[in-house]
Enzyme design. Structure first.
Site, mmCIF file in Angstrom:
data_model
loop_
_atom_site.group_PDB
_atom_site.id
_atom_site.type_symbol
_atom_site.label_atom_id
_atom_site.label_comp_id
_atom_site.label_asym_id
_atom_site.label_seq_id
_atom_site.Cartn_x
_atom_site.Cartn_y
_atom_site.Cartn_z
ATOM 1 N N CYS A 135 35.870 -4.440 55.222
ATOM 2 C CA CYS A 135 34.820 -4.959 56.105
ATOM 3 C C CYS A 135 35.259 -4.876 57.564
ATOM 4 O O CYS A 135 35.969 -5.748 58.049
ATOM 5 C CB CYS A 135 34.510 -6.399 55.715
ATOM 6 S SG CYS A 135 33.324 -7.144 56.826
ATOM 7 N N CYS A 138 34.230 -7.796 59.748
ATOM 8 C CA CYS A 138 34.964 -9.057 59.573
ATOM 9 C C CYS A 138 36.325 -8.949 60.261
ATOM 10 O O CYS A 138 36.791 -9.896 60.873
ATOM 11 C CB CYS A 138 35.265 -9.357 58.104
ATOM 12 S SG CYS A 138 33.938 -9.039 56.991
ATOM 13 N N ASP A 139 36.980 -7.815 60.087
ATOM 14 C CA ASP A 139 38.394 -7.729 60.435
ATOM 15 C C ASP A 139 38.700 -6.830 61.631
ATOM 16 O O ASP A 139 39.845 -6.784 62.083
ATOM 17 C CB ASP A 139 39.190 -7.227 59.211
ATOM 18 C CG ASP A 139 39.024 -8.164 58.028
ATOM 19 O OD1 ASP A 139 38.849 -9.374 58.264
ATOM 20 O OD2 ASP A 139 39.054 -7.699 56.878
#
Ligand code: NDP
Length: 313
Positions: A135, A138-139
């Site tokens: 992701c 997200c990261d």
């Protein structure tokens, strides 16, 4: 602990929340369990620009919060919890939550979505949370001004590569074929971005690094006469190679296709079991959009309502 429900919704993406909005407005007093990833896949995306009604776009997490609030406004009982077993063949259906609470539900709407796939390399597990991610949104933040790679050639991979190019110092896009299967507009964004280097005909053989990912071993033209091996220096390794439907719990009860998607009666959310409906990506290997998931959540809710009234439940 035992509980009864007229309608139990499993999953909290656009399909689950839309089903909750419709069933609560129809007075079915739905209970919705959010599952492993409350808010679903859209919580891992940045901007949603293609959902009608948001001319300026909206962030994925914000949109999911709004859908949740909308469902709660009509009384939907939204809970955190993971379904650990399901007996769909009995009537009412018996659903166990977190191995403890048993819910006897007259209707069940399955909206459990799909989960990102990994390549299956031992190094993916070794470096989980230490450079490997499925992701980018997200990261990606952790890789500001660092080199990263994205694996895949579809829309997800191109979207993630473009997103990461805004953060990272360099993005390699590792594509196993000699073309991108993403839509033209996404391809163009990738190919015109000076920070993205597309590595066509390439596979990843492994990752290396002392205390986290420092690079990847790449094989070009794997198994062919012109096979070539080289390493790239990266600190983030992002998978974007598709998804697996979350249906393991229902194997042997519901009709699933060869890759595990729930098979529904064409044009409806009806499964092979009466009173059990499927909505969103869990039954949709083709369109997989927030708007189509929401639409099928609505259909599932209407069918659940019809089923209950036909049976006098
Ligand atoms: P896709 O199935 O479209 O693409 C998966 C990609 O991963 C392909 O390029 C595939 O390669 C590659 N791949 C699969 N397995 C491996 C492997 N083991 N090793 C290396 N590469 C691998 O998945 P997406 O998640 O990209 O998209 C799914 C659906 O969602 C599509 O319909 C897409 O259009 C849609 N989507 C739309 C978006 C938008 O409109 N904004 C954004 C994101 C997704 P190969 O081509 O060789 O099979």
């Amino acid at each position: 602990m035992k509980e009864k429900a007229r309608c139990l919704i499993i999953g909290s993406g656009p399909a689950g929340y839309t089903a909750a909005i419709y069933t609560s407005r129809a007075n079915l007093n739905p209970i919705l369990y959010s599952g492993m990833e409350p808010g679903g896949q859209l919580t891992t995306t940045t901007e949603v620009e293609n959902f009608p009604g948001y001319p300026e776009g909206i962030s994925g997490p914000e949109m999911m919060e709004q859908l949740k609030t909308q469902a709660q406004r009509f009384g939907a009982d939204i809970r955190n919890g993971i379904i650990t077993s399901a007996d769909l063949k009995s009537n009412p259906k018996k659903i166990t939550v977190d191995g403890q609470t048993e819910i006897e539900a007259e209707t069940v709407i399955i909206a459990t979505g799909a989960t990102a796939k990994y390549l299956g390399l031992a190094d993916e597990a070794k470096y989980a949370g230490m450079g490997v991610s499925a992701c980018a949104t997200c990261d990606g933040f952790f890789y500001r001004k660092k080199p990263v790679a994205v694996v895949g050639g579809g829309d997800t991979a191109c979207e993630e590569a473009t997103y990461l190019a805004g953060l990272a110092s360099k993005v390699y896009l590792i594509v196993r074929k000699d073309f991108l299967r993403a839509s033209k507009v996404m391809q163009e964004r990738v190919l015109n971005d000076p920070k993205i280097e597309v590595l066509f005909n390439c596979n990843t053989a492994g990752l290396f690094g002392e205390n986290g990912v420092e690079g990847a071993h790449i094989v070009r033209h794997m198994g062919e006469a012109n096979e070539e091996k080289f390493d790239i220096n990266i600190q983030g390794f992002f998978l974007a190679i598709g998804h697996k439907p979350n249906t393991d719990l229902f194997k042997g009860q519901l009709d699933l296709n060869e890759v595990g998607y729930i098979v529904t009666k064409p044009g409806t959310p009806k499964t092979n079991i009466e009173g059990v409906f499927a909505a969103g990506d869990v039954a949709d290997p083709i369109y997989r959009q927030a708007i189509t998931a929401a639409g099928s959540g609505c259909q599932a809710a209407i069918e659940a309502e019809r089923y209950l009234s036909e049976k006098g439940l």
